[in-house]
Design a protein around this motif. Structure first.
Motif, PDB file in Angstrom:
ATOM      1  N   LEU A  22       0.805  -1.212   0.000  1.00  0.00           N
ATOM      2  CA  LEU A  22       0.000   0.000   0.000  1.00  0.00           C
ATOM      3  C   LEU A  22       0.844   1.272   0.000  1.00  0.00           C
ATOM      4  O   LEU A  22       0.443   2.283  -0.597  1.00  0.00           O
ATOM      5  N   ALA A  23       2.010   1.259   0.665  1.00  0.00           N
ATOM      6  CA  ALA A  23       2.834   2.468   0.677  1.00  0.00           C
ATOM      7  C   ALA A  23       3.289   2.815  -0.733  1.00  0.00           C
ATOM      8  O   ALA A  23       3.264   3.987  -1.143  1.00  0.00           O
ATOM      9  N   GLU A  43      -8.780  -3.145  -3.870  1.00  0.00           N
ATOM     10  CA  GLU A  43      -8.111  -3.694  -2.692  1.00  0.00           C
ATOM     11  C   GLU A  43      -8.303  -5.205  -2.571  1.00  0.00           C
ATOM     12  O   GLU A  43      -9.280  -5.778  -3.056  1.00  0.00           O
ATOM     13  N   SER A  44      -7.349  -5.828  -1.874  1.00  0.00           N
ATOM     14  CA  SER A  44      -7.478  -7.242  -1.527  1.00  0.00           C
ATOM     15  C   SER A  44      -8.568  -7.391  -0.468  1.00  0.00           C
ATOM     16  O   SER A  44      -8.999  -6.415   0.157  1.00  0.00           O
ATOM     17  N   ARG A  48      -4.978  -5.173   2.903  1.00  0.00           N
ATOM     18  CA  ARG A  48      -3.542  -4.942   3.082  1.00  0.00           C
ATOM     19  C   ARG A  48      -2.819  -4.643   1.776  1.00  0.00           C
ATOM     20  O   ARG A  48      -1.670  -4.213   1.787  1.00  0.00           O
ATOM     21  N   LYS A  49      -3.468  -4.911   0.661  1.00  0.00           N
ATOM     22  CA  LYS A  49      -2.827  -4.743  -0.639  1.00  0.00           C
ATOM     23  C   LYS A  49      -3.839  -4.155  -1.618  1.00  0.00           C
ATOM     24  O   LYS A  49      -5.052  -4.175  -1.367  1.00  0.00           O
ATOM     25  N   ALA A  50      -3.314  -3.650  -2.727  1.00  0.00           N
ATOM     26  CA  ALA A  50      -4.230  -3.096  -3.727  1.00  0.00           C
ATOM     27  C   ALA A  50      -3.599  -3.113  -5.108  1.00  0.00           C
ATOM     28  O   ALA A  50      -2.382  -2.970  -5.256  1.00  0.00           O
ATOM     29  N   SER A 142      -8.592  -9.699  -9.636  1.00  0.00           N
ATOM     30  CA  SER A 142      -9.688  -8.786  -9.297  1.00  0.00           C
ATOM     31  C   SER A 142      -9.660  -7.558 -10.197  1.00  0.00           C
ATOM     32  O   SER A 142     -10.714  -7.010 -10.544  1.00  0.00           O
ATOM     33  N   LEU A 143      -8.475  -7.130 -10.620  1.00  0.00           N
ATOM     34  CA  LEU A 143      -8.373  -6.006 -11.552  1.00  0.00           C
ATOM     35  C   LEU A 143      -8.969  -6.390 -12.904  1.00  0.00           C
ATOM     36  O   LEU A 143      -9.708  -5.614 -13.510  1.00  0.00           O
TER      37      LEU A 143
END
Length: 382
Positions: A22-23, A43-44, A48-50, A142-143
């Motif tokens: 994410l950062a 996002e997951s 925590r992730k994207a 998911s994308l």
């Protein structure tokens, strides 16, 4: 910012697949916002992730996707001579985890944003930055699902895995499976009264070897690949507790690396039939509560783009190269292609440096990728 400076920033984010990205994603989103470009995050499930999706140019016209993953492999246990998450330079090379695989490409994409905005573009350029590629091409799914729901589908996708900017039209798909054999324990002095899980696992592994022999037959080869056939191998096995106990449990992990056009599930189905029709009845003749189970680990499709396709002609125009090739490793390209987005693989750096200590990319490769994106801007503006 130039691609070199952007690469330094991207390397500084330790986006190992087990950790959050994410950062880095927020840095990219902020960078794009400076140019007035809005980025969408997917996002997951745990947040925590994207993935990141952004569009430059007209919204309702079919465009070109520039796709790459943000995650990197671990550095644990590797002997680095430099700090892996601090970029360093030596002899025309830029060192750091992900420099080659594949933050070098991402840096070039971001550095090209001002050129894309100035073009102006008649077709849009989409940025697709994913997570968890290194653990089975998981995050990008998911994308792609979101992409399939959009009214206009892109006409092409360029996956920026390191190919030294050689256009790659094909790679193998993968299927990973865990097999668990549940036998029956007894004292080894009375071995026939038990069901030896290791021995039954060995029978299954031997059958995989027989399948491999058939897959390597001349009529099933594609000489564009190395090796030129689909491969089957067992990578992990575990079972037993002591030499004087007939083992009740054994599990092994195996995989298929499949040529485009071959469905690796055929291997799994044959192994399951062998287990159900021959092995399990023999096991249960000794002990009723025995079984063989199969558990999916990971899977992604292969890529086999036609050399006469529009996307192949596009990458030939951008690189000036028609020596189309293949790679032995997998990419997210098969998933884009499966979703109806014609795809090629082409990016800076060489995978020989990927996943190793002191990973690097040559500055010359970054410069060549920058030039490729300048040509893309001109091509989509013409």
């Amino acid at each position: 910012m130039q691609s070199r400076a952007l690469l330094e920033r991207l390397i500084s984010f330790p986006t190992v697949s087990r950790d959050s990205n994410l950062a880095l994603i927020e840095f990219v989103r902020g960078y794009l916002a400076e140019f007035g470009i809005e980025a969408e995050l997917i996002e997951s499930d745990d947040g925590r992730k994207a993935n990141l999706w952004a569009t430059i140019g007209p919204e309702h016209v079919a465009g070109v996707v520039l796709s790459g993953h943000t995650d990197v492999v671990p550095v644990d246990g590797q002997d680095w001579s430099v700090e892996p998450f601090e970029m360093s330079e030596r002899d025309g090379r830029l060192y750091g985890r992900g420099a080659c695989d594949m933050k070098g490409y991402l840096a070039c994409v971001l550095a090209a944003v001002p050129k894309f905005l100035e073009a102006p573009l008649s077709r849009p350029i989409h940025l697709a930055f994913s997570y968890d590629e290194e653990v089975g091409c998981l995050g990008v799914r998911s994308l792609i699902e979101a992409l399939e729901r959009r009214p206009v589908k892109p006409i092409a996708c360029i996956i920026g895995e390191p190919t030294e900017l050689r256009p790659v039209l094909g790679h193998k798909g993968k299927l990973g499976v865990r097999c668990r054999v549940h036998g029956a324990a007894c004292h080894s002095a009375y071995a026939p009264r038990g069901v030896n899980a290791i021995e039954y696992a060995a029978k299954l592994i031997q059958r995989l070897g027989e399948i491999q022999t058939r897959l390597a037959a001349p009529e099933r080869r594609d000489e564009r690949f190395d090796p030129p056939f689909s491969t089957v191998q067992t990578g992990v096995i575990e079972g037993g507790n002591a030499l004087n106990i007939v083992p009740a449990e054994c599990r092994f992990d195996w995989e298929v690396r499949a040529l485009p056009g071959f469905d690796p599930r055929e291997v799994e189905e044959e192994l399951k039939r062998y287990a159900d029709d021959e092995l399990v009845p023999a096991m249960r003749a000794v002990a009723e509560r025995t079984s063989i189970e199969f558990e999916p680990l990971q899977a992604y499709p292969g890529l086999g783009t036609d050399a006469d396709s529009p996307v192949a002609r596009l990458i030939q125009t951008l690189t000036g190269r028609s020596d189309f090739g293949t790679v032995p490793y997998g990419t997210e390209g098969g998933l884009f292609d499966q979703a109806g987005v014609p795809t090629v693989v082409c990016g800076p750096g060489c995978m020989d440096q990927g996943h190793k200590p002191d990973e690097f990319i040559e500055i010359q490769q970054l410069e060549a990728c920058d030039a490729m994106f300048e040509r893309l801007a001109r091509h989509l503006a013409s």
